[in-house]
Structure formats: C-alpha cells, structure tokens
Motif scaffolding. Structure first.
Motif, PDB file in Angstrom:
ATOM      1  N   MET A   1     -23.670  22.605  -0.115  1.00 34.14           N
ATOM      2  CA  MET A   1     -23.406  21.245   0.156  1.00 34.14           C
ATOM      3  C   MET A   1     -24.424  20.187  -0.173  1.00 34.14           C
ATOM      4  O   MET A   1     -25.707  20.498   0.180  1.00 34.14           O
ATOM      5  N   ALA A   2     -24.128  19.373  -1.025  1.00 39.88           N
ATOM      6  CA  ALA A   2     -25.199  18.228  -1.323  1.00 39.88           C
ATOM      7  C   ALA A   2     -25.707  17.491   0.049  1.00 39.88           C
ATOM      8  O   ALA A   2     -24.736  17.319   0.930  1.00 39.88           O
ATOM      9  N   ALA A   3     -26.833  17.177  -0.059  1.00 41.36           N
ATOM     10  CA  ALA A   3     -27.318  16.306   1.179  1.00 41.36           C
ATOM     11  C   ALA A   3     -26.521  14.976   1.298  1.00 41.36           C
ATOM     12  O   ALA A   3     -26.268  14.143   0.144  1.00 41.36           O
ATOM     13  N   ALA A   4     -26.057  14.424   2.515  1.00 37.43           N
ATOM     14  CA  ALA A   4     -25.145  13.283   2.917  1.00 37.43           C
ATOM     15  C   ALA A   4     -26.356  12.048   2.469  1.00 37.43           C
ATOM     16  O   ALA A   4     -27.420  12.203   2.974  1.00 37.43           O
ATOM     17  N   LYS A   5     -25.746  10.970   1.830  1.00 34.57           N
ATOM     18  CA  LYS A   5     -26.582   9.800   1.654  1.00 34.57           C
ATOM     19  C   LYS A   5     -26.121   8.770   2.921  1.00 34.57           C
ATOM     20  O   LYS A   5     -26.860   8.026   2.778  1.00 34.57           O
ATOM     21  N   THR A   6     -24.951   8.938   3.392  1.00 40.74           N
ATOM     22  CA  THR A   6     -24.457   7.951   4.360  1.00 40.74           C
ATOM     23  C   THR A   6     -24.223   8.780   5.634  1.00 40.74           C
ATOM     24  O   THR A   6     -23.924   9.693   5.671  1.00 40.74           O
ATOM     25  N   VAL A   7     -24.128   7.865   6.658  1.00 44.64           N
ATOM     26  CA  VAL A   7     -23.548   8.825   8.065  1.00 44.64           C
ATOM     27  C   VAL A   7     -21.974   9.056   7.821  1.00 44.64           C
ATOM     28  O   VAL A   7     -21.763  10.201   8.173  1.00 44.64           O
ATOM     29  N   ASP A   8     -21.193   8.340   7.023  1.00 44.25           N
ATOM     30  CA  ASP A   8     -19.834   8.402   6.758  1.00 44.25           C
ATOM     31  C   ASP A   8     -19.999   9.876   5.931  1.00 44.25           C
ATOM     32  O   ASP A   8     -19.073  10.595   6.345  1.00 44.25           O
ATOM     33  N   ASP A   9     -20.610  10.010   4.816  1.00 45.56           N
ATOM     34  CA  ASP A   9     -20.679  11.459   4.013  1.00 45.56           C
ATOM     35  C   ASP A   9     -20.909  12.314   5.090  1.00 45.56           C
ATOM     36  O   ASP A   9     -20.484  13.449   5.025  1.00 45.56           O
ATOM     37  N   GLU A  38     -27.880   2.127  10.743  1.00 43.00           N
ATOM     38  CA  GLU A  38     -27.691   3.567  10.607  1.00 43.00           C
ATOM     39  C   GLU A  38     -28.606   4.285   9.027  1.00 43.00           C
ATOM     40  O   GLU A  38     -28.597   3.467   8.127  1.00 43.00           O
ATOM     41  N   THR A  39     -28.868   5.071   9.298  1.00 40.64           N
ATOM     42  CA  THR A  39     -29.747   5.976   8.195  1.00 40.64           C
ATOM     43  C   THR A  39     -29.566   7.304   8.153  1.00 40.64           C
ATOM     44  O   THR A  39     -29.141   8.102   9.245  1.00 40.64           O
ATOM     45  N   ILE A  44     -30.056  14.148   8.857  1.00 40.98           N
ATOM     46  CA  ILE A  44     -28.983  13.993   9.939  1.00 40.98           C
ATOM     47  C   ILE A  44     -28.938  12.591  10.241  1.00 40.98           C
ATOM     48  O   ILE A  44     -29.935  11.713   9.852  1.00 40.98           O
ATOM     49  N   PRO A  45     -27.973  12.044  10.884  1.00 43.86           N
ATOM     50  CA  PRO A  45     -27.805  10.557  11.185  1.00 43.86           C
ATOM     51  C   PRO A  45     -28.780   9.932  12.114  1.00 43.86           C
ATOM     52  O   PRO A  45     -29.061  10.753  12.849  1.00 43.86           O
ATOM     53  N   ALA A  46     -29.345   8.861  11.902  1.00 48.33           N
ATOM     54  CA  ALA A  46     -30.092   8.268  12.773  1.00 48.33           C
ATOM     55  C   ALA A  46     -29.870   6.755  13.008  1.00 48.33           C
ATOM     56  O   ALA A  46     -29.241   6.308  12.066  1.00 48.33           O
ATOM     57  N   LEU A  47     -29.747   6.206  14.219  1.00 49.28           N
ATOM     58  CA  LEU A  47     -29.751   4.875  14.540  1.00 49.28           C
ATOM     59  C   LEU A  47     -31.193   4.056  14.582  1.00 49.28           C
ATOM     60  O   LEU A  47     -32.066   4.744  14.837  1.00 49.28           O
ATOM     61  N   THR A  48     -31.039   2.990  13.824  1.00 45.76           N
ATOM     62  CA  THR A  48     -32.267   2.351  13.652  1.00 45.76           C
ATOM     63  C   THR A  48     -32.607   1.050  14.385  1.00 45.76           C
ATOM     64  O   THR A  48     -31.195   0.468  14.618  1.00 45.76           O
ATOM     65  N   SER A  49     -33.509   0.524  14.787  1.00 42.03           N
ATOM     66  CA  SER A  49     -33.586  -0.768  15.265  1.00 42.03           C
ATOM     67  C   SER A  49     -34.891  -1.424  14.823  1.00 42.03           C
ATOM     68  O   SER A  49     -36.018  -0.682  14.811  1.00 42.03           O
ATOM     69  N   GLY A  50     -34.846  -2.404  14.272  1.00 40.73           N
ATOM     70  CA  GLY A  50     -36.165  -3.173  13.585  1.00 40.73           C
ATOM     71  C   GLY A  50     -36.826  -2.145  12.277  1.00 40.73           C
ATOM     72  O   GLY A  50     -37.924  -2.085  12.149  1.00 40.73           O
ATOM     73  N   GLY A  51     -35.856  -1.351  11.817  1.00 42.54           N
ATOM     74  CA  GLY A  51     -36.362  -0.667  10.571  1.00 42.54           C
ATOM     75  C   GLY A  51     -36.888   0.882  11.299  1.00 42.54           C
ATOM     76  O   GLY A  51     -37.189   1.411  10.492  1.00 42.54           O
TER      77      GLY A  51
END
Length: 124
Positions: A1-9, A38-39, A44-51
């Motif tokens: 499986m290829a690494a996801a580029k987005t949280v939706d992926d 989001e990144t 894995i998915p992460a939420l960000t604030s202020g980058g």
C-alpha cells in the motif's frame, strides 16, 4: 500500500470496520481543536494548529491509537481516565471491540492544544 498523502486517502485505505470509527474520532478531535489543519505526519493523520502538530491518530485492525498522551500533572481525574488506555509512554490505545470514549478524546485533544500553545517553541 502506498503512503497516504491526505487524511482522506488514509481513511479510504482503512478496513471497512475501522473507517467509520476513525472518521468519528477525526470529527471529535476537530471539534476540540477549532480551526485545526490536517496533515499526514509519521505516516498517520495529525491535526495541526499554527503549523504545529497537536494530536496524531491512527486506525489499526483491532484498535485506534492517539498520540501523544498529554501531561496530566495536577489532573488526577484525567490521569485515572487515561490509565486503562495507556499503551506505552506516549500512546493511547482504544480497542475497537468497545465504544471509543469520544468525550475523553475531546478532552485529550483540548489539553494537548493548551499545552502546545503554552509551550516554548520547539522543533516537531
């Protein structure tokens, strides 16, 4: 499986039985971290604030994980609630064969945001 580029992926690649649970976790964390971005970080998915990353979350075959564990110094009640879910120093693990405690996850994310906001600049 290829690494996801987005949280939706990332979510789309999860097994059917895990995806809806992690989508609810995602919504819960977003509600607790207003205006979060989001990144994908560390795969894995992460939420960000202020980058800056605030909270990471991941879906596995039998559990959901949330990283890191907030500092619970001075909050014995929060520590007591987190203790059954600790799986290592910086990981909370929630088995999929039990309901995920979404209000607890919201408190974890809010606490992490508060700690991240009031901490001196550090590299991610």
């Amino acid at each position: 499986m290829a690494a996801a580029k987005t949280v939706d992926d990332y979510l789309a690649a999860l097994p059917e039985e895990v995806r809806p649970v992690l989508q609810e976790v995602r919504r819960t964390l977003h509600a607790a971290v207003p205006g979060a971005g989001e990144t994908i970080s560390y795969g894995i998915p992460a939420l960000t604030s202020g980058g800056r990353a605030v909270v990471h979350f991941a879906g596995w075959k039998h559990h959901i994980s949330v990283y890191p564990v907030p500092d619970t110094a001075g909050d014995a009640a929060l520590e007591a609630e987190l203790t059954p879910y600790r799986a290592g120093r910086g990981t909370l693990k929630f088995p999929l064969n039990h309901p995920v405690p979404l209000p607890l996850l919201a408190r974890v994310a809010a606490r992490l945001l508060e700690q991240r906001t009031h901490r001196p600049e550090d590299p991610d």
